[in-house]
Design a protein around this motif. Sequence first.
Motif, PDB file in Angstrom:
ATOM      1  N   TYR A  58       0.823  -1.203   0.000  1.00 35.33           N
ATOM      2  CA  TYR A  58       0.000   0.000   0.000  1.00 35.33           C
ATOM      3  C   TYR A  58       0.861   1.260   0.000  1.00 35.33           C
ATOM      4  N   THR A  59       1.858   1.293   0.883  1.00 35.06           N
ATOM      5  CA  THR A  59       2.688   2.487   0.981  1.00 35.06           C
ATOM      6  C   THR A  59       3.858   2.463   0.011  1.00 35.06           C
ATOM      7  N   ILE A  60       4.485   1.295  -0.154  1.00 31.19           N
ATOM      8  CA  ILE A  60       5.660   1.225  -1.020  1.00 31.19           C
ATOM      9  C   ILE A  60       5.295   1.506  -2.470  1.00 31.19           C
ATOM     10  N   VAL A  61       4.216   0.885  -2.945  1.00 34.37           N
ATOM     11  CA  VAL A  61       3.808   1.082  -4.335  1.00 34.37           C
ATOM     12  C   VAL A  61       3.374   2.525  -4.569  1.00 34.37           C
ATOM     13  N   ASP A  62       2.653   3.103  -3.605  1.00 36.02           N
ATOM     14  CA  ASP A  62       2.281   4.520  -3.714  1.00 36.02           C
ATOM     15  C   ASP A  62       3.519   5.376  -3.961  1.00 36.02           C
ATOM     16  N   ARG A  63       4.554   5.142  -3.168  1.00 36.59           N
ATOM     17  CA  ARG A  63       5.759   5.967  -3.260  1.00 36.59           C
ATOM     18  C   ARG A  63       6.504   5.723  -4.569  1.00 36.59           C
ATOM     19  N   LEU A  64       6.530   4.468  -5.002  1.00 41.79           N
ATOM     20  CA  LEU A  64       7.201   4.174  -6.266  1.00 41.79           C
ATOM     21  C   LEU A  64       6.518   4.873  -7.433  1.00 41.79           C
ATOM     22  N   PHE A  65       5.194   4.850  -7.472  1.00 41.22           N
ATOM     23  CA  PHE A  65       4.466   5.519  -8.555  1.00 41.22           C
ATOM     24  C   PHE A  65       4.584   7.040  -8.444  1.00 41.22           C
ATOM     25  N   LEU A  66       4.415   7.558  -7.236  1.00 43.39           N
ATOM     26  CA  LEU A  66       4.454   9.009  -7.057  1.00 43.39           C
ATOM     27  C   LEU A  66       5.827   9.579  -7.409  1.00 43.39           C
ATOM     28  N   ALA A  67       6.876   8.829  -7.124  1.00 43.28           N
ATOM     29  CA  ALA A  67       8.220   9.322  -7.409  1.00 43.28           C
ATOM     30  C   ALA A  67       8.456   9.529  -8.898  1.00 43.28           C
ATOM     31  N   HIS A  68       7.599   8.927  -9.741  1.00 42.68           N
ATOM     32  CA  HIS A  68       7.779   9.040 -11.191  1.00 42.68           C
ATOM     33  C   HIS A  68       6.800  10.015 -11.845  1.00 42.68           C
ATOM     34  N   ILE A  69       6.111  10.825 -11.034  1.00 42.58           N
ATOM     35  CA  ILE A  69       5.302  11.900 -11.607  1.00 42.58           C
ATOM     36  C   ILE A  69       6.256  12.939 -12.202  1.00 42.58           C
ATOM     37  N   PRO A  70       6.078  13.335 -13.430  1.00 41.83           N
ATOM     38  CA  PRO A  70       7.012  14.278 -14.060  1.00 41.83           C
ATOM     39  C   PRO A  70       7.153  15.581 -13.265  1.00 41.83           C
ATOM     40  N   ASP A  71       8.384  16.027 -13.102  1.00 43.75           N
ATOM     41  CA  ASP A  71       8.742  17.323 -12.507  1.00 43.75           C
ATOM     42  C   ASP A  71       8.571  17.395 -10.987  1.00 43.75           C
ATOM     43  N   VAL A  72       7.498  16.829 -10.436  1.00 38.98           N
ATOM     44  CA  VAL A  72       7.232  17.005  -9.003  1.00 38.98           C
ATOM     45  C   VAL A  72       7.264  15.683  -8.238  1.00 38.98           C
ATOM     46  N   GLY A  73       7.765  14.617  -8.871  1.00 36.82           N
ATOM     47  CA  GLY A  73       7.705  13.300  -8.259  1.00 36.82           C
ATOM     48  C   GLY A  73       8.359  13.207  -6.891  1.00 36.82           C
ATOM     49  N   ASP A  74       9.550  13.761  -6.731  1.00 41.66           N
ATOM     50  CA  ASP A  74      10.250  13.670  -5.451  1.00 41.66           C
ATOM     51  C   ASP A  74       9.524  14.440  -4.355  1.00 41.66           C
ATOM     52  N   LEU A  75       8.965  15.611  -4.705  1.00 40.89           N
ATOM     53  CA  LEU A  75       8.192  16.382  -3.728  1.00 40.89           C
ATOM     54  C   LEU A  75       6.923  15.633  -3.325  1.00 40.89           C
ATOM     55  N   ALA A  76       6.250  15.026  -4.306  1.00 38.01           N
ATOM     56  CA  ALA A  76       5.032  14.269  -4.010  1.00 38.01           C
ATOM     57  C   ALA A  76       5.340  13.083  -3.109  1.00 38.01           C
ATOM     58  N   MET A  77       6.421  12.342  -3.432  1.00 38.51           N
ATOM     59  CA  MET A  77       6.805  11.197  -2.614  1.00 38.51           C
ATOM     60  C   MET A  77       7.141  11.619  -1.191  1.00 38.51           C
ATOM     61  N   THR A  78       7.883  12.711  -1.049  1.00 34.49           N
ATOM     62  CA  THR A  78       8.261  13.194   0.274  1.00 34.49           C
ATOM     63  C   THR A  78       7.035  13.662   1.049  1.00 34.49           C
ATOM     64  N   GLY A  79       6.101  14.340   0.371  1.00 33.41           N
ATOM     65  CA  GLY A  79       4.882  14.794   1.032  1.00 33.41           C
ATOM     66  C   GLY A  79       4.062  13.639   1.566  1.00 33.41           C
ATOM     67  N   VAL A  80       3.916  12.576   0.769  1.00 36.76           N
ATOM     68  CA  VAL A  80       3.189  11.397   1.229  1.00 36.76           C
ATOM     69  C   VAL A  80       3.964  10.712   2.354  1.00 36.76           C
ATOM     70  N   GLY A  81       5.293  10.761   2.287  1.00 40.23           N
ATOM     71  CA  GLY A  81       6.099  10.201   3.367  1.00 40.23           C
ATOM     72  C   GLY A  81       5.858  10.897   4.689  1.00 40.23           C
ATOM     73  N   VAL A  82       5.605  12.209   4.648  1.00 42.10           N
ATOM     74  CA  VAL A  82       5.298  12.960   5.868  1.00 42.10           C
ATOM     75  C   VAL A  82       3.967  12.494   6.457  1.00 42.10           C
ATOM     76  N   CYS A  83       3.055  12.003   5.609  1.00 43.03           N
ATOM     77  CA  CYS A  83       1.759  11.491   6.079  1.00 43.03           C
ATOM     78  C   CYS A  83       1.891  10.134   6.764  1.00 43.03           C
ATOM     79  N   PHE A  84       3.011   9.469   6.567  1.00 43.03           N
ATOM     80  CA  PHE A  84       3.178   8.103   7.053  1.00 43.03           C
ATOM     81  C   PHE A  84       2.910   7.953   8.558  1.00 43.03           C
ATOM     82  N   PRO A  85       3.383   8.877   9.420  1.00 43.73           N
ATOM     83  CA  PRO A  85       3.069   8.723  10.842  1.00 43.73           C
ATOM     84  C   PRO A  85       1.572   8.716  11.126  1.00 43.73           C
ATOM     85  N   ILE A  86       0.802   9.465  10.344  1.00 38.72           N
ATOM     86  CA  ILE A  86      -0.647   9.510  10.574  1.00 38.72           C
ATOM     87  C   ILE A  86      -1.300   8.221  10.100  1.00 38.72           C
ATOM     88  N   THR A  87      -0.873   7.714   8.954  1.00 39.51           N
ATOM     89  CA  THR A  87      -1.440   6.443   8.494  1.00 39.51           C
ATOM     90  C   THR A  87      -1.059   5.305   9.448  1.00 39.51           C
TER      91      THR A  87
END
Length: 473
Positions: A58-87
């Motif tokens: 659930y979390t690993i695949v989300d991050r793998l896909f998000l990291a490949h969003i053009p231009d903003v992938g690393d920011l998106a992955m990091t943002g979702v990573g910040v949500c990890f403590p809440i999930t």
Amino acid sequence: MPFVTKTQSTQSGQPATQPTQSTRGTTANTDLGTKPIGRLAVSLAIPAVVAQACNALYTIVDRLFLAHIPDVGDLAMTGVGVCFPITLAVSAFAMLVGMGGGPLSSIALGRGDRDLAERYLGTSVAAIVAIALALPTVLQILKAPILTLFGASPATLPYAVDFLTVYLSGTIFVQLSLGLNTFITAQGRARVAMVSVLIGALSSLALDPLFIFALDMGVRGAALANVIAQGLSALWVLRFLASQRSAIRLRIRNIRFTRMLGPMLFLGVSPFIMQITESVIQVVFNSSLQRYGGDAYVGAMTIMTSLMQLIFVFSQGISQGVQPIIGYNYGAGLYDRVRRAYRGTMAVQVAINCSMTTMFALFPAFFASLFTSDPAIADVVTRTLPYFVCGMGVFGIQNVVQCAFVGMGQAKPSLFLAIFRKLILLVPLALALPELGFGTTGVFVAEPISDITSALTAGALFAWYARRLLQED
């Protein structure tokens, strides 16, 4: 005092009190007390490991896909990573109920009291629904300040808020699927429990690229895929528990708050603290790394925690598979089977953990490249991963000890170990070492120091308890 007491076993090695439940769905329960421990453990552990792997997806695949969003992938992955403590916190509340009620129902089945086991299930459903209504309401209101506190920067906060807004709408599905699946495992139906998680994980895997890329929903798409997947998994769990195939039936009359909730929560508080303190640790890690290193270090921690989840897949999966064996046979008074179960599990877990940590330590650059093309993030992972994971080799000891304590209904020592590793060791070290001049390195080395110390402590504590709890009368 523990919630359960020893029961006598007959000279033939069978429980003194024979089960009185109907024959419907009881074959798996009989196996827990009669089949050879090795084969039984493998048959239960493999589906549980697969289920844990699916949960990690659930979390690993989300991050793998998000990291490949053009231009903003690393920011998106990091943002979702910040949500990890809440999930993690959301799933922790499911464990509070399920990991308390599940083992107690397993002990009840071992004593032949099916009605008691079903009342544990009904009380758990009532508690889960109440939590699923209150928890997301509070988190939706406070999400932005919480995420900022947890290490979100102005660049990553919008992605974190978008993901969390959608994710929290499916809290009821997370609670039901995770919390009630333990009652399937508790009756020895590990394959059924595996299928419930597999349904969710494969659904998420299929929906992620559709929502993230095809429909251009980005992080909201990842969260929506997660919600739908958990919903399908929850429906499967409820359908099975309400069917005649389940030895522990979900009955409408049992869905209510009872006095049984107290013992359940007391036993479940240990795995709850294990999970909720993991959330606290992620907050400490992210905030400290944001202060001393910036977004690149927070992104690197997101990758490394994803890799650590792969180790936990095996540790937690094997433990959850063996826990019904320990609980059933402890309730039935078959203590030699309990000993063989936890000894064999401990040897296997340490071997697997050591193998995986060695692989991560030898090839950190390869694993970093799976998640990011950012050279700054990849460099941090390559430099720090080898010593960040090195303590996990022996951490399997604590995992098995926690499993055995919970399986035997021993809440107090299990709770102590949960607090000791994370709140007494890891959090203070992760806060103090950077202040003492170690900077970001201090955050990363806090993990192996805590893992090794707590594993050795757990082994010594369990050796003392086992002599008293498993003494033949």
